[in-house]
Write an enzyme that holds these catalytic residues in place. Structure first.
Site, PDB file in Angstrom:
ATOM      1  N   GLN A  46      -2.400   2.513  10.048  1.00  8.15           N
ATOM      2  CA  GLN A  46      -1.027   2.650   9.317  1.00  8.15           C
ATOM      3  C   GLN A  46      -0.124   3.291  10.131  1.00  8.15           C
ATOM      4  OE1 GLN A  46      -4.114   3.379   7.700  1.00  8.15           O
ATOM      5  NE2 GLN A  46      -3.817   2.576   5.478  1.00  8.15           N
ATOM      6  N   ASP A  67      -1.739  10.979  -1.992  1.00  7.56           N
ATOM      7  CA  ASP A  67      -2.201   9.914  -3.029  1.00  7.56           C
ATOM      8  C   ASP A  67      -2.270  10.180  -4.505  1.00  7.56           C
ATOM      9  OD1 ASP A  67      -2.985   8.692  -0.109  1.00  7.56           O
ATOM     10  OD2 ASP A  67      -2.379   6.988  -1.371  1.00  7.56           O
ATOM     11  N   ARG A 117       0.866  -1.181  -0.103  1.00  9.02           N
ATOM     12  CA  ARG A 117      -0.022  -0.092  -0.063  1.00  9.02           C
ATOM     13  C   ARG A 117       0.740   1.313   0.054  1.00  9.02           C
ATOM     14  NH1 ARG A 117       2.337   1.732   3.753  1.00  9.02           N
ATOM     15  NH2 ARG A 117       0.585   3.519   3.900  1.00  9.02           N
ATOM     16  N   GLY A 118       0.392   2.348  -0.134  1.00  6.17           N
ATOM     17  CA  GLY A 118       1.149   3.866  -0.161  1.00  6.17           C
ATOM     18  C   GLY A 118       1.051   3.788  -1.720  1.00  6.17           C
ATOM     19  N   ALA A 119       1.077   5.101  -2.169  1.00 10.78           N
ATOM     20  CA  ALA A 119       0.850   5.398  -3.707  1.00 10.78           C
ATOM     21  C   ALA A 119       1.932   4.804  -4.370  1.00 10.78           C
ATOM     22  CB  ALA A 119       0.420   7.009  -3.731  1.00 10.78           C
ATOM     23  N   ASN A 174      -5.369  12.653   0.412  1.00 14.46           N
ATOM     24  CA  ASN A 174      -4.671  11.735   1.332  1.00 14.46           C
ATOM     25  C   ASN A 174      -5.638  11.165   2.278  1.00 14.46           C
ATOM     26  OD1 ASN A 174      -1.917  10.879   1.863  1.00 14.46           O
ATOM     27  ND2 ASN A 174      -2.191  12.091   3.894  1.00 14.46           N
ATOM     28  N   LYS A 175      -5.111  10.433   2.948  1.00 10.41           N
ATOM     29  CA  LYS A 175      -5.639   9.258   4.084  1.00 10.41           C
ATOM     30  C   LYS A 175      -6.800  10.244   4.689  1.00 10.41           C
ATOM     31  CE  LYS A 175      -5.926   5.958   4.043  1.00 10.41           C
ATOM     32  NZ  LYS A 175      -5.289   4.885   4.154  1.00 10.41           N
ATOM     33  N   ARG A 231      -7.198  -0.388  -7.066  1.00  9.07           N
ATOM     34  CA  ARG A 231      -7.539   0.806  -6.042  1.00  9.07           C
ATOM     35  C   ARG A 231      -7.836   2.019  -6.776  1.00  9.07           C
ATOM     36  NH1 ARG A 231      -4.344   1.292  -0.711  1.00  9.07           N
ATOM     37  NH2 ARG A 231      -6.143   2.341   0.030  1.00  9.07           N
TER      38      ARG A 231
HETATM   39  O1  MRU Z   1      -4.431   3.383   2.081  1.00  9.51           O
HETATM   40  P1  MRU Z   1      -3.018   3.605   2.004  1.00  9.51           P
HETATM   41  O2  MRU Z   1      -2.285   2.771   3.541  1.00  9.51           O
HETATM   42  O3  MRU Z   1      -2.483   2.920   0.741  1.00  9.51           O
HETATM   43  O4  MRU Z   1      -2.812   4.928   2.011  1.00  9.51           O
HETATM   44  C1  MRU Z   1      -1.694   5.512   2.269  1.00  9.51           C
HETATM   45  C2  MRU Z   1      -1.630   6.974   2.444  1.00  9.51           C
HETATM   46  O5  MRU Z   1      -2.617   7.717   2.389  1.00  9.51           O
HETATM   47  C3  MRU Z   1      -0.214   7.711   2.481  1.00  9.51           C
HETATM   48  O6  MRU Z   1      -0.188   8.990   3.103  1.00  9.51           O
HETATM   49  C4  MRU Z   1       0.004   7.927   0.818  1.00  9.51           C
HETATM   50  O7  MRU Z   1       0.067   6.951   0.050  1.00  9.51           O
HETATM   51  C5  MRU Z   1       1.379   8.548   0.645  1.00  9.51           C
HETATM   52  S1  MRU Z   1       2.495   7.705  -0.041  1.00  9.51           S
HETATM   53  C6  MRU Z   1       3.939   7.928   0.313  1.00  9.51           C
END
Ligand code: MRU
Length: 356
Positions: free
Chosen positions: A199, A240, A51-53, A250-251, A88
């Protein structure tokens, strides 16, 4: 970065298999998982083993490599690209990486295509590492400035995990923090827990501990009072998808942190590589916001008294829950975008100055 003193990346390719760190198992178990075919890659993104962009972008790139190993056929490759893009919806890096791979592979002979795909996926990873390192060097200047004025520990609040586990190495939001730490600047991180998947607690605090960076987990709602008390010097979050207006997806919960930061004059920075910029979307309301299974809210996972991982229901079976995974912070609440090319204002003009 290190886990138990050993250097790792979050993804690598070995003997026709893609290796990942299964992030659904952290922090209680460190498990390296093999992705052997396109189905494994799509599933790993969907269930958030990766996970993470930036990392889901890299996994998608390697997903296409796995698709070619499985079946070197154009229509299979096209279908695999579609499946990856739809795995996603919010992080733009996924589509960016698939489009880049498909462009590179377009018109290539089938006897050469696998080698070219492997090299391109590797390039995407190497480029991300370099970009994240540069984000760190650029963001370091802001931390240094605060430290030079304060001459005491710099307290940084971050939300979710925009750490090295969300990228290939370094992280985005954490890269300036790791650079400051390596330079001997005392830093302390407030890690928002980030309900529902935690996370911040499970990944950000874990990776900072492994690198020896001081941190404290806080419930998502605690940031506001800490800012009122002057206990946050700056916020750095990841993103993201940042659209050309400078608005930042973002999250979930990032927006509320930005509002609290604005009310308390706390600088609020967003760190991102250019692969996270969506140049096409002009209105933040058009950003697709992922809605995940409500079970992520109603259930929690942890270690029981026998050190076994256990999942439990935490509220009434009759209660309904809604689980939006992202929100958008309008550009006016963002102090600056920290990118691989430098720091810019969160606006079309600001972005255009750095990126032609
Ligand atoms: O749902 P996730 O865990 O994939 O979300 C991650 C985030 O929101 C991060 O802040 C984002 O991807 C930044 S990546 C370095």
């Amino acid at each position: 970065m290190k886990i138990e003193g050993k250097e790792y990346r979050t993804i690598w390719f070995e003997n026709n298999v893609v290796k990942i760190i299964d992030q659904t198992k952290l922090p209680h178990q460190f498990v390296i998982k093999d992705l052997k075919n396109i189905k494994d890659a799509v599933n790993a993104i969907k269930v958030m083993e990766v996970r993470g962009a930036p990392l889901i972008g890299a996994t998608a790139a390697y997903g296409l490599v796995l698709a070619l190993i499985e079946n070197n056929d154009q229509s299979f490759l096209n279908k695999s690209a579609e499946d990856l893009i739809s795995s996603r919806p919010t992080a733009i890096n996924l589509k960016w990486a698939v489009d880049r791979m498909m462009k590179k592979l377009s018109g290539v002979n089938s006897d050469k295509i696998l080698e070219i795909a492997v090299n391109e996926a590797k390039d995407i990873c190497e480029e991300d590492i370099k970009f994240c390192e540069n984000i760190g060097l650029n963001g370091l200047k802001i931390i240094e400035e605060i430290y030079n004025k304060k001459k005491d520990t710099v307290n940084i609040l971050t939300h979710c995990n925009a750490g090295w586990l969300a990228t290939i190495n370094w992280g985005t939001a954490t890269s300036p923090i790791y650079h400051a730490h390596k330079k001997g600047i005392p830093v302390h991180v407030w890690a928002d827990e980030t309900r529902p998947r935690n996370q911040g607690a499970n990944l950000t605090s874990y990776e900072l501990n492994e690198e020896g960076v001081k941190n404290t987990i806080i419930a998502d709602n605690t940031g506001g009072i800490l800012m009122q008390r002057g206990e946050v010097d700056m916020c750095i979050v990841g993103t993201d998808r940042t659209i050309s207006t400078g608005d930042v997806a973002n999250k979930i919960g990032t927006y509320l942190k930005a509002l609290a930061a604005h009310d308390n004059n706390v600088p609020f920075y967003v760190a991102l590589p250019s692969s996270t910029i969506d140049w096409e979307t002009k209105d933040f309301k058009d950003i697709p916001i992922e809605e995940r299974n409500s079970e992520e809210l109603s259930h929690m996972e942890g270690l029981d008294e026998n050190n076994n991982v256990k999942k439990v229901l935490i509220y009434s079976k009759k209660s309904k829950a809604m689980n939006l995974a992202f929100d958008v912070t309008p550009a006016k609440y963002v102090s600056g975008l920290i990118t691989e090319k430098g720091i810019c204002e969160a606006s079309t003009e600001g972005l255009k100055k750095l990126f032609k």
